[in-house]
Design a protein around this motif. Structure first.
Motif, PDB file in Angstrom:
ATOM      1  N   GLY A 176       0.867  -0.962   0.310  1.00 31.98           N
ATOM      2  CA  GLY A 176      -0.219  -0.424  -0.131  1.00 31.98           C
ATOM      3  C   GLY A 176       0.755   1.492   0.388  1.00 31.98           C
ATOM      4  N   GLU A 177       1.946   1.088   0.625  1.00 30.75           N
ATOM      5  CA  GLU A 177       3.026   2.549   1.558  1.00 30.75           C
ATOM      6  C   GLU A 177       3.775   2.601  -0.539  1.00 30.75           C
ATOM      7  OE1 GLU A 177       5.662   1.560   3.873  1.00 30.75           O
ATOM      8  OE2 GLU A 177       3.570   1.372   5.284  1.00 30.75           O
ATOM      9  N   LEU A 178       4.073   1.276  -0.928  1.00 34.99           N
ATOM     10  CA  LEU A 178       4.522   2.153  -2.426  1.00 34.99           C
ATOM     11  C   LEU A 178       3.569   2.151  -3.437  1.00 34.99           C
ATOM     12  CD1 LEU A 178       6.755  -1.719  -2.769  1.00 34.99           C
ATOM     13  CD2 LEU A 178       7.521   0.711  -1.943  1.00 34.99           C
ATOM     14  N   SER A 179       2.342   1.442  -3.473  1.00 34.95           N
ATOM     15  CA  SER A 179       1.524   1.918  -4.300  1.00 34.95           C
ATOM     16  C   SER A 179       0.810   3.550  -3.978  1.00 34.95           C
ATOM     17  CB  SER A 179       0.435   1.285  -4.372  1.00 34.95           C
ATOM     18  OG  SER A 179      -0.784   1.654  -2.891  1.00 34.95           O
ATOM     19  N   ARG A 180       1.909   4.376  -2.641  1.00 33.35           N
ATOM     20  CA  ARG A 180       1.486   5.891  -2.653  1.00 33.35           C
ATOM     21  C   ARG A 180       2.552   6.681  -2.836  1.00 33.35           C
ATOM     22  NH1 ARG A 180      -1.640   3.758   1.352  1.00 33.35           N
ATOM     23  NH2 ARG A 180      -0.429   4.380   2.441  1.00 33.35           N
ATOM     24  N   GLY A 181       3.741   5.537  -3.482  1.00 26.06           N
ATOM     25  CA  GLY A 181       4.955   6.246  -3.943  1.00 26.06           C
ATOM     26  C   GLY A 181       5.163   7.064  -2.597  1.00 26.06           C
TER      27      GLY A 181
END
Lengths: 295, 333
Positions: free
Chosen positions: B69-74
């Motif tokens: 989730g964090e990665l997908s938000r950059g």
């Protein structure tokens, strides 16, 4: 036919036109082989060769720090006074241990995964090869960097870290070999006679799939040495007071521009010559084992 | 399924795999990930704080989901050394590395392709052997050592090139692209361009060494295969001059496999940037990683490696698509 492939006649002499015979006629290959033999011999005999074995293992000798090459210390001393030749000799042990360690463990993992995937095919093949591809997607060095950072720097962890990024190449290669061997009549015959799968793989397929893998593995030894030197250069490999060429380059780096070139200079030369010899051997072995003319 | 779609989907899967491997290595391999994430000088209370922030006590599946989730938000996490979001640091430093990697790849192609063609044309003659030796040497020198040697001779002793850095401290210009070569040309000042080139010279040369050796070797062997084909022989027998056979006819066919090395070359440039930037004090993502390693800035090490790998996967995807466009047979396999 088998004699030509194995390179020897039944009496154990090189078969004319065979791989060993062709290798012996290759001057570059022989030169490289003597360099490698030299490195292995001096690495094994390191404590006997140098009068400074303790310094080679890491004991400092502070009064003699940063001595230029002289009659006692032929290549000078490092920043804590250790004889550079002794450090190089013990560094050869580290480098060779890492190179052979990484390549042999990687080949074993590669054989198990590649042979399983190639022999059983279908979803087993699909799953194993997709996983292999994911490991191959990392640029060389970077996966090793993450693993080494997680495990903490040490020589043993360098071997683990590089192995993690190295086995997929062999897995892929062995799978391709097994895929073609799987359909050979002698394998079909063994299966029809009810020979269990593990024996078909172990005794009929793998022995015949290994030649290109050994060629690749030889060529890779040089590359592993370079990666290991890179890891210890950035501080993720062998730690002081361990003897390691990459570490020596890093330790000697700040003295190079001040004119004290011998620490980083000689360690870099040691890496380059050994990597060059392994790469040449890889080239020559590839040349003598490949059947295509002129390749 | 069309080739393009299939290739695109596999790349997505590979990126997910790369993220998963990085996650496993960062969270499951260390004995205490919280201590690593908090850094070497963290007090026990800070380690506990990190453990809570990153939910390192949660079940591993839950951690994985929130990581994705964090990665997908950059959100790549925060460097505990610079206290900055890692993504910002990476974006700032990326053009510097890309400039080096692209120029090194270009240089190795421009020199390596003619060298490989020459070696193939004079197969097994003395000049072929010496070119091969040169190529093998190129792939055997540790890049960071070659960098030190260049610094010693060409910067320290001869003073031809600056020792390190990207620009002298008294030179500055607008940086619309982040590629200083382009930016300096846009600034329309020859002295700026000259300063940029002088700083680029040594790092680019060192980074081109390995791919140069690789390109020469691969072009040589692929040219030898092509020259052995009946159509090359036919062209010679028809009286086509040797130069035309080599550079116009054979090279065109030998270049298709060379396109795949372009990906490899780029990968090696990126890996060596990691070592070379540290020596030349080049403010790119490579030196960002090495200084993170020295400070044991674990979040930066894993996130930085992840970003470089994803860029690498995307570059390979683009090259494969280009390859398929040039050589339609690829789409069928």
């Amino acid at each position: 036919m088998t004699a030509v492939l194995s390179g020897f006649t039944r009496r154990g002499t090189p078969h004319p036109g065979g791989t060993v015979w062709r290798f012996r006629r290759n001057k570059l290959g022989l030169a490289a082989l003597s360099i490698i033999t030299f490195y292995i011999v001096v690495a094994v005999l390191a404590p006997v060769i140098t009068p400074f074995a303790d310094q080679g293992r890491g004991t400092p000798d502070l009064p003699n720090r940063l001595m230029a090459p002289n009659s006692t210390n032929w290549l000078g001393t490092d920043d804590v006074g250790r004889d550079v030749i002794a450090r190089l000799l013990f560094g050869a042990r580290t480098a060779l241990l890492i190179a052979f360690g990484v390549v042999s463990v990687s080949v074993v993992i590669g054989v198990v995964i590649g042979a399983t995937a190639g022999y059983f095919g279908r979803w087993i093949d699909e799953t194993l090869m997709r996983i292999t591809d994911m490991f191959l997607a990392f640029p060389p060095l970077l996966l090793a960097v993450i693993v080494a950072a997680s495990l903490g720097p040490s020589t043993r962890n360098t071997i683990i870290a590089i192995t993690v990024s190295w086995w997929p190449w062999y897995a892929r290669q062995i799978r391709a070999q097994v895929l073609s061997l799987r359909e050979r009549p002698y394998v079909k015959a063994a299966q029809a006679l009810g020979v269990p799968n593990h024996r078909v793989i172990g005794q009929h397929i793998i022995p015949n799939a290994m030649t290109p893998v050994w060629v690749q593995a030889t060529a890779d030894l040089g590359a592993v040495i370079l990666v290991a030197a890179g890891l210890s250069f950035v501080g993720l490999g062998t730690r002081p007071p361990g003897a390691d060429w990459g570490l020596m380059i890093e330790e000697g780096r700040s003295f190079v521009l001040a004119g004290q070139w011998w620490i980083a200079g000689s360690a870099g030369a040691a890496v380059t010559i050994l990597a060059l010899a392994f790469n040449l051997i890889g080239d020559v072995v590839h040349e003598v084992t490949s059947t295509k003319a002129g390749d | 399924m069309p080739y393009l779609v299939r290739r695109f989907l596999t790349s997505l899967l590979v990126i997910l795999g790369v993220i998963t491997i990085t996650f496993v290595v960062a969270r499951l391999v260390p004995s205490d990930p919280a201590a690593l994430y908090a850094g070497p000088r963290a007090r026990p209370a800070q380690v506990e704080q990190v453990r809570q922030d990153l939910k390192l006590d949660a079940p591993i599946v839950e951690q994985y989901v929130s990581y994705l989730g964090e990665l997908s938000r950059g959100d790549l996490g925060i460097s505990f050394a610079t206290r900055q979001p890692i993504l910002d640091d990476v974006v700032d430093r990326f053009p510097a590395t890309l400039e080096l990697a692209l120029l090194a790849t270009l240089l190795s192609m421009v020199i390596g392709i003619p060298l490989g063609v020459r070696a193939a044309a004079r197969q097994n003659k003395a000049s072929d052997t010496s070119l091969r030796l040169l190529a093998v040497t190129g792939v055997s020198i540790p890049v960071f050592w070659a960098a030190l040697l260049l610094q010693l001779f060409f910067a320290s002793r001869l003073g031809w090139f600056p020792l390190s850095g990207r620009l002298p401290s008294d030179v500055s210009f607008n940086e619309p692209t982040g590629f200083f070569l382009i930016d300096s040309i846009l600034s329309a000042s020859p002295s700026n361009v000259w300063a940029v080139l002088r700083h680029l010279a040594m790092p680019v040369t060192v980074m081109a060494l390995f791919p140069l050796g690789l390109t020469t070797r691969l072009i040589r062997s692929s040219m030898i295969d092509v020259l052995a084909e009946p159509y090359s022989e036919a062209a010679r027998l028809a009286g086509v001059p040797e130069r035309t056979v080599l550079y116009r006819l054979a090279l065109k066919n030998a270049l298709a496999p060379a396109l795949t090395i372009l990906g490899l070359t780029f990968a090696f440039s990126v890996s060596s940037a990691f070592l070379v930037e540290a020596v030349f004090g080049w403010p790119g993502i490579g030196s960002y990683l090495t200084s993170a390693i020295q400070r044991l800035d674990f979040p930066v090490i894993t996130a930085g490696a992840l970003v470089i790998t994803v860029v690498y996967v995307v570059v390979n995807l683009l090259l494969d698509l280009l390859h398929a466009k040039i050589d339609p047979r690829v789409q069928l396999s």
